[in-house]
Design a protein around this motif. Structure first.
Motif, PDB file in Angstrom:
ATOM      1  N   HIS A  63       0.975  -1.122  -0.068  1.00  0.00           N
ATOM      2  CA  HIS A  63       0.020  -0.085   0.116  1.00  0.00           C
ATOM      3  C   HIS A  63       0.917   1.366   0.077  1.00  0.00           C
ATOM      4  O   HIS A  63       2.067   1.229   0.429  1.00  0.00           O
ATOM      5  CB  HIS A  63      -1.190   0.045   1.144  1.00  0.00           C
ATOM      6  CG  HIS A  63      -0.182   0.015   2.610  1.00  0.00           C
ATOM      7  ND1 HIS A  63       0.337  -1.165   3.112  1.00  0.00           N
ATOM      8  CD2 HIS A  63       0.216   0.927   3.297  1.00  0.00           C
ATOM      9  CE1 HIS A  63       0.784  -0.598   4.154  1.00  0.00           C
ATOM     10  NE2 HIS A  63       0.763   0.461   4.246  1.00  0.00           N
ATOM     11  N   ARG A 122      -8.770   1.483 -13.865  1.00  0.00           N
ATOM     12  CA  ARG A 122      -8.408   1.474 -12.537  1.00  0.00           C
ATOM     13  C   ARG A 122      -7.440   0.447 -12.301  1.00  0.00           C
ATOM     14  O   ARG A 122      -6.324   0.830 -11.638  1.00  0.00           O
ATOM     15  CB  ARG A 122      -9.550   1.296 -11.687  1.00  0.00           C
ATOM     16  CG  ARG A 122      -9.075   1.317 -10.371  1.00  0.00           C
ATOM     17  CD  ARG A 122     -10.368   1.065  -9.291  1.00  0.00           C
ATOM     18  NE  ARG A 122      -9.975   1.048  -8.057  1.00  0.00           N
ATOM     19  CZ  ARG A 122     -10.727   0.908  -6.905  1.00  0.00           C
ATOM     20  NH1 ARG A 122     -11.869   0.957  -7.114  1.00  0.00           N
ATOM     21  NH2 ARG A 122     -10.108   0.971  -5.507  1.00  0.00           N
ATOM     22  N   TYR A 123      -7.496  -0.637 -12.649  1.00  0.00           N
ATOM     23  CA  TYR A 123      -6.710  -1.995 -12.429  1.00  0.00           C
ATOM     24  C   TYR A 123      -5.741  -2.202 -13.578  1.00  0.00           C
ATOM     25  O   TYR A 123      -6.306  -2.543 -14.694  1.00  0.00           O
ATOM     26  CB  TYR A 123      -7.275  -2.999 -11.864  1.00  0.00           C
ATOM     27  CG  TYR A 123      -8.213  -2.913 -10.780  1.00  0.00           C
ATOM     28  CD1 TYR A 123      -7.290  -3.007  -9.760  1.00  0.00           C
ATOM     29  CD2 TYR A 123      -9.510  -2.808 -10.588  1.00  0.00           C
ATOM     30  CE1 TYR A 123      -8.158  -2.771  -8.356  1.00  0.00           C
ATOM     31  CE2 TYR A 123     -10.040  -2.559  -9.502  1.00  0.00           C
ATOM     32  CZ  TYR A 123      -9.380  -2.293  -8.363  1.00  0.00           C
ATOM     33  OH  TYR A 123     -10.174  -2.579  -7.153  1.00  0.00           O
ATOM     34  N   GLU A 124      -4.479  -2.084 -13.413  1.00  0.00           N
ATOM     35  CA  GLU A 124      -3.501  -2.116 -14.474  1.00  0.00           C
ATOM     36  C   GLU A 124      -2.408  -3.509 -14.267  1.00  0.00           C
ATOM     37  O   GLU A 124      -2.062  -3.293 -13.141  1.00  0.00           O
ATOM     38  CB  GLU A 124      -2.681  -0.949 -14.840  1.00  0.00           C
ATOM     39  CG  GLU A 124      -1.676  -0.956 -16.005  1.00  0.00           C
ATOM     40  CD  GLU A 124      -0.979   0.424 -16.399  1.00  0.00           C
ATOM     41  OE1 GLU A 124      -0.817   0.585 -17.382  1.00  0.00           O
ATOM     42  OE2 GLU A 124      -1.251   1.266 -15.536  1.00  0.00           O
ATOM     43  N   SER A 125      -2.540  -4.533 -14.994  1.00  0.00           N
ATOM     44  CA  SER A 125      -1.765  -5.601 -14.917  1.00  0.00           C
ATOM     45  C   SER A 125      -0.072  -5.013 -15.299  1.00  0.00           C
ATOM     46  O   SER A 125      -0.187  -4.309 -16.351  1.00  0.00           O
ATOM     47  CB  SER A 125      -2.118  -6.605 -15.654  1.00  0.00           C
ATOM     48  OG  SER A 125      -2.213  -6.633 -16.932  1.00  0.00           O
ATOM     49  N   THR A 151      -0.926  -6.765 -10.173  1.00  0.00           N
ATOM     50  CA  THR A 151      -1.747  -5.787 -10.576  1.00  0.00           C
ATOM     51  C   THR A 151      -1.313  -4.156  -9.859  1.00  0.00           C
ATOM     52  O   THR A 151      -1.004  -4.418  -8.550  1.00  0.00           O
ATOM     53  CB  THR A 151      -3.424  -6.012 -10.433  1.00  0.00           C
ATOM     54  OG1 THR A 151      -3.542  -6.494  -8.927  1.00  0.00           O
ATOM     55  CG2 THR A 151      -3.723  -7.354 -11.189  1.00  0.00           C
ATOM     56  N   ASP A 153      -3.504  -0.879  -8.848  1.00  0.00           N
ATOM     57  CA  ASP A 153      -4.851   0.047  -8.648  1.00  0.00           C
ATOM     58  C   ASP A 153      -4.350   1.325  -8.699  1.00  0.00           C
ATOM     59  O   ASP A 153      -3.779   2.004  -7.808  1.00  0.00           O
ATOM     60  CB  ASP A 153      -5.471  -0.344  -7.110  1.00  0.00           C
ATOM     61  CG  ASP A 153      -6.745   0.360  -6.906  1.00  0.00           C
ATOM     62  OD1 ASP A 153      -6.919   1.550  -7.625  1.00  0.00           O
ATOM     63  OD2 ASP A 153      -7.480  -0.132  -6.207  1.00  0.00           O
ATOM     64  N   ARG A 154      -4.801   1.997  -9.604  1.00  0.00           N
ATOM     65  CA  ARG A 154      -4.418   3.545 -10.099  1.00  0.00           C
ATOM     66  C   ARG A 154      -5.092   4.365  -8.996  1.00  0.00           C
ATOM     67  O   ARG A 154      -4.935   5.391  -9.060  1.00  0.00           O
ATOM     68  CB  ARG A 154      -4.621   3.818 -11.482  1.00  0.00           C
ATOM     69  CG  ARG A 154      -3.650   3.104 -12.332  1.00  0.00           C
ATOM     70  CD  ARG A 154      -3.567   3.968 -13.503  1.00  0.00           C
ATOM     71  NE  ARG A 154      -2.298   3.459 -14.321  1.00  0.00           N
ATOM     72  CZ  ARG A 154      -0.931   4.035 -14.323  1.00  0.00           C
ATOM     73  NH1 ARG A 154      -0.834   5.111 -13.423  1.00  0.00           N
ATOM     74  NH2 ARG A 154       0.088   3.618 -14.837  1.00  0.00           N
ATOM     75  N   ARG A 155      -6.286   3.925  -8.438  1.00  0.00           N
ATOM     76  CA  ARG A 155      -6.900   4.949  -7.473  1.00  0.00           C
ATOM     77  C   ARG A 155      -6.389   4.798  -6.206  1.00  0.00           C
ATOM     78  O   ARG A 155      -6.178   5.877  -5.648  1.00  0.00           O
ATOM     79  CB  ARG A 155      -8.483   4.398  -7.444  1.00  0.00           C
ATOM     80  CG  ARG A 155      -9.260   5.528  -6.544  1.00  0.00           C
ATOM     81  CD  ARG A 155     -10.803   5.092  -6.580  1.00  0.00           C
ATOM     82  NE  ARG A 155     -11.342   5.282  -8.112  1.00  0.00           N
ATOM     83  CZ  ARG A 155     -12.309   4.306  -8.165  1.00  0.00           C
ATOM     84  NH1 ARG A 155     -13.182   3.560  -7.420  1.00  0.00           N
ATOM     85  NH2 ARG A 155     -12.889   4.406  -9.446  1.00  0.00           N
ATOM     86  N   THR A 156      -5.895   3.749  -5.717  1.00  0.00           N
ATOM     87  CA  THR A 156      -5.394   3.638  -4.261  1.00  0.00           C
ATOM     88  C   THR A 156      -3.978   3.632  -4.083  1.00  0.00           C
ATOM     89  O   THR A 156      -3.331   3.404  -3.238  1.00  0.00           O
ATOM     90  CB  THR A 156      -5.923   2.260  -3.690  1.00  0.00           C
ATOM     91  OG1 THR A 156      -5.538   1.091  -4.193  1.00  0.00           O
ATOM     92  CG2 THR A 156      -7.590   2.491  -3.334  1.00  0.00           C
ATOM     93  N   TYR A 157      -3.278   3.490  -5.285  1.00  0.00           N
ATOM     94  CA  TYR A 157      -1.897   2.898  -5.587  1.00  0.00           C
ATOM     95  C   TYR A 157      -1.221   1.785  -4.919  1.00  0.00           C
ATOM     96  O   TYR A 157      -0.602   1.829  -4.486  1.00  0.00           O
ATOM     97  CB  TYR A 157      -1.260   4.331  -5.282  1.00  0.00           C
ATOM     98  CG  TYR A 157      -1.192   5.451  -5.992  1.00  0.00           C
ATOM     99  CD1 TYR A 157      -1.007   5.708  -7.255  1.00  0.00           C
ATOM    100  CD2 TYR A 157      -1.998   6.485  -5.489  1.00  0.00           C
ATOM    101  CE1 TYR A 157      -0.936   6.800  -7.804  1.00  0.00           C
ATOM    102  CE2 TYR A 157      -2.419   7.690  -6.120  1.00  0.00           C
ATOM    103  CZ  TYR A 157      -1.743   7.898  -7.516  1.00  0.00           C
ATOM    104  OH  TYR A 157      -1.880   8.625  -8.212  1.00  0.00           O
TER     105      TYR A 157
END
Length: 169
Positions: A63, A122-125, A151, A153-157
């Motif tokens: 995180h 939002r999710y980038e592999s 993966t 998560d571009r929103r929560t990093y």
């Protein structure tokens, strides 16, 4: 000429004691030459430790701690063959690159990796490779390599990173 009651003397020394002195000097010089440089005669020489090789199949769940543009400081837990905590400095540009340290109960493992992102949203592999280059404690001479994928998560990093490969320590 005066009578001599013992061994012959040479310049005030007994001939037998000179031979003993020479024998002692030769023996001590030979012993000193037989020891490796810096060795202490009462200490046993260091012993080599057999290398361990571990097939890794681990997962890290990271995180965001801090960000500055595309540079991210992430931390979280690792599980699998190597369990512990991980800190990673990541750059999420056109190619994901980063360095990491895994903290285990037996020492640290350090390395770096690179991955190509796939897709958008939002999710980038991503998928790529990593290299292990040392550490501390049990892992002081660790080295290895492997693949990584996961993966982002571009929103929560947040990152979920899975690794496969070999670790020798």
């Amino acid at each position: 000429m005066a009578e001599s009651s013992g061994p012959e003397t040479i310049r005030g020394r007994k001939r037998g004691s000179s031979a003993i002195l020479v024998a002692i000097l030769v023996a001590s010089t030979s012993a000193a030459v037989a020891l490796p440089a810096g060795a202490h005669p009462t200490k046993p020489p260091p012993t080599a430790r057999a290398a361990h090789t571990l097939s890794v199949n681990d997962t890290a769940r990271l995180h965001l701690v801090k960000s500055s543009g595309s540079l991210l400081l992430e931390e979280g837990s690792t599980s699998g063959g190597i369990s512990g905590k991980m800190k990673a400095n990541l750059d999420v540009s056109a190619t994901f690159t980063g360095s990491f340290t895994i903290y285990t109960s037996h020492g640290t493992i350090k390395g770096h990796g690179e991955a190509a992102p796939h897709g958008s949203g939002r999710y980038e592999s991503f998928s790529g490779s990593m290299v292990i280059k040392g550490g501390s404690g049990r892992y002081a001479h660790a080295h290895g390599s492997g693949g990584l994928f996961g993966t982002f998560d571009r929103r929560t990093y947040a990152f979920v990173i899975q690794t496969t490969g070999k670790l020798t320590y």
